[in-house]
Design a protein around this motif. Structure first.
Motif, PDB file in Angstrom:
ATOM      1  N   LYS A   1      16.580 -10.693 -19.202  1.00 18.58           N
ATOM      2  CA  LYS A   1      16.740  -9.273 -18.873  1.00 18.58           C
ATOM      3  C   LYS A   1      15.794  -8.422 -19.717  1.00 18.58           C
TER       4      LYS A   1
ATOM      5  N   GLU B   1       7.530  -9.906 -16.483  1.00 20.18           N
ATOM      6  CA  GLU B   1       8.171  -8.774 -15.814  1.00 20.18           C
ATOM      7  C   GLU B   1       8.107  -8.926 -14.294  1.00 20.18           C
ATOM      8  N   ASN B   2       9.267  -8.656 -13.685  1.00 17.25           N
ATOM      9  CA  ASN B   2       9.450  -8.680 -12.223  1.00 17.25           C
ATOM     10  C   ASN B   2       9.393 -10.081 -11.615  1.00 17.25           C
TER      11      ASN B   2
ATOM     12  N   GLY C   1      12.335  -8.243 -18.479  1.00 16.83           N
ATOM     13  CA  GLY C   1      12.148  -7.641 -17.163  1.00 16.83           C
ATOM     14  C   GLY C   1      12.210  -8.616 -16.015  1.00 16.83           C
TER      15      GLY C   1
END
Length: 406
Positions: A36, A5-6, A39
């Protein structure tokens, strides 16, 4: 570090994805969808121009980049991606050294789509009637690109084994990630509601072009003579004048061009014919045939690396006479057709279901991030190739850039 994520990924596309035109476009959209879902922040860049058939990339930053231009250096320095995914080895050749120089800690991934050197060796062998020779100029470039990357995504188990046994590529540089299918139940027409033989494929892809010409000139006359009620429906993006010239209503051979929806045309047909004489990877049309409940007749190369230990959803034949005979048998015999349809669903369930790969792929990426220094130390050949690649390609690119300014 147990999540993606990120994190930021830069995908350098050979072209902008067209999932309605080719399996390569579908593959790229699946990768984008995966990142996606996890994340990951995605930037998609390409030197190519978007076409009217390019997929809208929702939630993805887009960037047009240029070859042999230092503007890419400024772009990637500002972006600071954690991952860089090269779409086919040609993009790694063009931008890999710039990524390595300006973002040395970024995990470099290569998506082969299929093994280009294998496809080219088979193409030359078939079309030029020469002995099969896997060691060619494309092989030298492609294998070097694989060694320079931290991980290469392979869609074919056969090709993974070939890379390890023939080219001595270490297993830790490869990850098996085929085109997958969603676990969904589709409302499909039954045997009586379907009609006609069909083929679908992008005609910019030479194995598809050759397959349809071979089908029309060699197999269809045999099939049509024994089964004069038969009709052949051919669909595909970017048909060439040669492909369009094969359209012949008197012989019930119809060339339609691009299909707006592969589901619409495949699910209405009764049998898919794919006499593929050369190529590599796994065939998107044959996966879609299984998904949409249509049995198929294909060649050994067409079915390569797809069914594993499971029986094919139809027949695998390389002889034109046997190919035509089995196509007719599959079309006319309902019990055999229904059995073949079920076999296709079993192959999808056990070999290409999305849930079989998502978690493992995520774990591999996290592991690469945690231990990238160790993996690179273990890949001395890759480090050596990158060293010389930087020296040669860097100065050639700079020379071209200066030349273009004049």
């Amino acid at each position: 570090m147990n999540t993606l994520e990120n994190k930021r990924i830069l995908i350098i596309g050979f072209v902008w994805p067209e999932p309605n035109s080719s399996a390569a476009g579908t593959r790229m959209m699946q990768l984008i969808s995966f990142f996606k879902k996890k994340g990951v922040k995605i930037t998609f860049a390409s030197t190519a121009s978007e076409s009217q058939f390019s997929k809208e990339l929702i939630g993805v930053d887009k960037k047009r980049i240029a070859l042999n231009c230092s503007s890419f250096d400024e772009f990637i320095l500002e972006l600071k991606p954690v991952f860089v995914l090269f779409d086919r080895f040609m993009t790694e050749e063009q931008f890999g050294w710039r990524v390595a120089q300006h973002c040395p800690d970024a995990i470099r991934m290569l998506d082969t789509e299929d093994l280009h050197c294998l496809r080219e060796a088979r193409r030359i062998s078939v079309l030029k009637n020469k002995p099969f020779e896997l060691i060619n100029d494309i092989a030298k470039r492609e294998i070097a690109s694989i060694f320079r990357c931290d991980v290469t995504l392979m869609i074919s188990e056969f090709e993974m084994e070939l890379l390890q046994s023939h080219f001595r590529v270490p297993h830790f540089l490869l990850f098996y990630l085929p085109i997958w299918v969603e676990d969904e139940i589709l409302n499909l027409p039954n045997f009586e509601e379907r009609s006609d033989f069909m083929f679908i494929g992008n005609f910019l892809h030479s194995p598809n072009h050759d397959a349809v010409v071979y089908l029309k000139e060699v197999i269809w006359p045999l099939l049509f003579k024994k089964f004069p009620e038969a009709k052949m429906q051919v669909y595909g993006a970017y048909p060439t004048p040669k492909i369009n010239s094969l359209h012949n209503p008197k012989q019930s051979f119809f060339v339609h061009g691009r299909a707006e929806s592969s589901f619409e045309v495949i699910s209405k047909a009764k049998v898919l014919l794919a006499p593929i004489r050369f190529g590599a990877g796994i065939k998107g049309k044959l996966l879609e045939a299984m998904l949409y409940g249509i049995p198929s007749v294909t060649s050994t190369i067409g079915a390569e690396a797809m069914n594993g230990e499971f029986e094919w959803n139809g027949f695998i034949r390389d002889s034109p006479i046997e190919f035509a005979e089995k196509a007719i048998e599959l079309y006319q015999n309902k019990p055999i057709w229904l059995q073949a349809q079920q076999k296709g669903l079993e192959i999808l369930k056990h070999r290409f279901s999305k849930h079989l790969f998502e978690d493992t792929f995520c774990e591999v990426l996290i592991d690469k991030l945690k231990q990238f220094k160790k993996y690179r130390e273990d890949n001395f050949i890759g480090a050596m190739l990158m060293h010389h690649f930087l020296q040669s390609t860097k100065y050639m690119a700079k020379w071209i850039e200066e030349k273009n300014k004049r």
